[in-house]
Scaffold this motif. Structure first.
Motif, PDB file in Angstrom:
ATOM      1  N   GLU A  75      28.483  42.046  47.455  1.00  0.00           N
ATOM      2  CA  GLU A  75      29.339  41.068  48.146  1.00  0.00           C
ATOM      3  C   GLU A  75      30.731  41.571  48.521  1.00  0.00           C
ATOM      4  O   GLU A  75      31.261  41.186  49.556  1.00  0.00           O
ATOM      5  CB  GLU A  75      29.429  39.771  47.331  1.00  0.00           C
ATOM      6  CG  GLU A  75      30.026  39.907  45.938  1.00  0.00           C
ATOM      7  CD  GLU A  75      28.983  40.211  44.855  1.00  0.00           C
ATOM      8  OE1 GLU A  75      27.869  40.676  45.194  1.00  0.00           O
ATOM      9  OE2 GLU A  75      29.290  39.977  43.678  1.00  0.00           O
ATOM     10  N   HIS A  76      31.343  42.436  47.716  1.00  0.00           N
ATOM     11  CA  HIS A  76      32.702  42.867  48.058  1.00  0.00           C
ATOM     12  C   HIS A  76      32.678  43.867  49.226  1.00  0.00           C
ATOM     13  O   HIS A  76      33.539  43.837  50.095  1.00  0.00           O
ATOM     14  CB  HIS A  76      33.414  43.466  46.841  1.00  0.00           C
ATOM     15  CG  HIS A  76      33.448  42.530  45.669  1.00  0.00           C
ATOM     16  ND1 HIS A  76      33.600  42.958  44.381  1.00  0.00           N
ATOM     17  CD2 HIS A  76      33.331  41.179  45.606  1.00  0.00           C
ATOM     18  CE1 HIS A  76      33.573  41.907  43.563  1.00  0.00           C
ATOM     19  NE2 HIS A  76      33.405  40.822  44.285  1.00  0.00           N
ATOM     20  N   THR A 186      37.668  40.266  40.741  1.00  0.00           N
ATOM     21  CA  THR A 186      36.733  39.410  40.028  1.00  0.00           C
ATOM     22  C   THR A 186      37.312  39.108  38.647  1.00  0.00           C
ATOM     23  O   THR A 186      38.191  39.817  38.169  1.00  0.00           O
ATOM     24  CB  THR A 186      35.356  40.110  39.926  1.00  0.00           C
ATOM     25  OG1 THR A 186      34.386  39.171  39.533  1.00  0.00           O
ATOM     26  CG2 THR A 186      35.372  41.256  38.943  1.00  0.00           C
ATOM     27  N   HIS A 233      39.781  35.326  44.935  1.00  0.00           N
ATOM     28  CA  HIS A 233      38.549  36.089  44.742  1.00  0.00           C
ATOM     29  C   HIS A 233      37.321  35.258  45.107  1.00  0.00           C
ATOM     30  O   HIS A 233      36.354  35.785  45.674  1.00  0.00           O
ATOM     31  CB  HIS A 233      38.416  36.644  43.322  1.00  0.00           C
ATOM     32  CG  HIS A 233      37.250  37.566  43.227  1.00  0.00           C
ATOM     33  ND1 HIS A 233      37.303  38.872  43.682  1.00  0.00           N
ATOM     34  CD2 HIS A 233      35.972  37.357  42.856  1.00  0.00           C
ATOM     35  CE1 HIS A 233      36.115  39.418  43.571  1.00  0.00           C
ATOM     36  NE2 HIS A 233      35.281  38.517  43.071  1.00  0.00           N
ATOM     37  N   ASP A 237      34.458  36.418  47.724  1.00  0.00           N
ATOM     38  CA  ASP A 237      33.011  36.346  47.488  1.00  0.00           C
ATOM     39  C   ASP A 237      32.321  35.523  48.574  1.00  0.00           C
ATOM     40  O   ASP A 237      31.246  35.890  49.061  1.00  0.00           O
ATOM     41  CB  ASP A 237      32.722  35.696  46.126  1.00  0.00           C
ATOM     42  CG  ASP A 237      32.903  36.654  44.966  1.00  0.00           C
ATOM     43  OD1 ASP A 237      32.917  37.882  45.186  1.00  0.00           O
ATOM     44  OD2 ASP A 237      33.016  36.160  43.821  1.00  0.00           O
ATOM     45  N   HIS A 260      28.095  32.227  44.063  1.00  0.00           N
ATOM     46  CA  HIS A 260      27.112  33.015  44.810  1.00  0.00           C
ATOM     47  C   HIS A 260      25.847  32.222  45.131  1.00  0.00           C
ATOM     48  O   HIS A 260      25.294  32.328  46.216  1.00  0.00           O
ATOM     49  CB  HIS A 260      26.721  34.268  44.022  1.00  0.00           C
ATOM     50  CG  HIS A 260      27.840  35.253  43.876  1.00  0.00           C
ATOM     51  ND1 HIS A 260      28.546  35.742  44.958  1.00  0.00           N
ATOM     52  CD2 HIS A 260      28.389  35.831  42.783  1.00  0.00           C
ATOM     53  CE1 HIS A 260      29.456  36.583  44.532  1.00  0.00           C
ATOM     54  NE2 HIS A 260      29.392  36.652  43.220  1.00  0.00           N
TER      55      HIS A 260
END
Ligand SMILES: [Zn+2]
Length: 301
Positions: A75-76, A186, A233, A237, A260
């Motif tokens: 994801e990053h 994170t 953050h 995400d 997520h």
């Protein structure tokens, strides 16, 4: 506007969040209409183009299926490619996860900017939402409403006093993404990280790869990068997870306590709501969009 890819290949290495072992990632330029594709270079797997349907797990990170292997923590890197407007790339990951670096997207942003971004011969396609789409689950919700820009609003509420209530709002441009969202790391709670270690998970999780919280204390000696680093953050995400749609987005996404799992369900719902969006191309010179790209970051908190 034209599609874009990297000017040069990128090679990077850092430990993986889950295995705690050295992981290498190589990001290659790719032809127009390739999209973002991953493969496991430690096996013979073919490249798989990411979509919301390639996601097989959202436990702790977003994991995709690549042939008969999986790649975790995409994801990053996905957020960095989307945030900087890279449409096409082929990514080799040597091992089961994308390396984590410091738990933010800054290492990816810097590497992409160093490698350079080039325009390609084909027009860029955007997904423009015309009506509101909303998804609710277990007291969390996420929705998109029409907008001429790509905006994200995010609300979180944690009982933990280090985090508490935080609200973020950004008009996401390459500039605001790089400066305001990409550096947000994170985070995890000390007792939960210790539990994960006991289960043999998150072996790479620690003060070099995450913000670690213990009650009202942030254990990282350098402290936070932003007072509201946590909600930033969550927005990073969200940008990464929603980028699996495969198109730059015109719409304003608003989320409450999403993560997520809900992000991925939402991305699937968006794709399946064909009457609610159109796929458009923009003329090469669109003054409104150029103004947008030059807008200053719009953090409210
Ligand atoms: Zn993350």
């Amino acid at each position: 506007m034209k599609q874009r890819t990297l000017k040069n290949t990128i090679e990077m290495e850092s430990i993986g969040l889950h295995t705690g072992e050295k992981m290498q990632v190589t990001i290659h330029p790719a032809y127009p209409d390739t999209g973002i594709c991953f493969r496991r270079s430690d096996t013979e797997s073919e490249y798989t183009r990411v979509s919301p349907y390639t996601v097989t797990s959202t436990q702790l990170a977003t994991t995709i299926q690549c042939g008969n292997q999986t790649i975790s923590t995409i994801e990053h890197l996905m957020a960095a490619l989307y945030g900087l407007g890279v449409d096409n790339a082929k990514i080799d990951v040597r091992g089961p996860e994308v390396p984590v670096f410091d738990g933010s997207a800054t290492a990816f942003v810097n590497a992409i900017l160093d490698a350079g971004i080039v325009e390609q011969a084909k027009a860029r396609k955007f997904i423009k939402f015309k009506k509101r789409i909303r998804l609710e689950k277990d007291g969390k919700w996420i929705e998109i409403i029409p907008s001429r820009f790509f905006k994200v609003t995010f609300d979180i509420e944690f009982e933990n006093e280090s985090i508490g209530q935080q609200k973020g709002y950004f008009n996401v441009t390459p500039e605001s993404f790089s400066k305001e969202l990409a550096p947000a790391r994170t985070f995890g709670f000390k007792n939960e990280v210790e539990q994960l270690w006991q289960m043999g998970l998150a072996k790479g999780g620690g003060l070099d790869t995450a913000v670690v919280i213990d009650g009202k204390d942030v254990l990282n000696p350098e402290g936070l990068r932003f007072n509201d680093e946590f909600v930033r953050h969550k927005m990073l995400d969200l940008v990464g997870d929603i980028s699996l749609l495969g198109y730059p987005i015109f719409g304003h996404i608003r989320a409450y306590k999403s993560g997520h799992n809900l992000n991925n369900l939402f991305a699937r719902t968006l794709i399946e709501s064909a009457n609610f969006y159109s796929i458009i191309e923009l003329p090469d010179i669109d003054p409104a969009l150029i103004n947008n790209l030059e807008l200053k970051p719009q953090g409210m908190s």
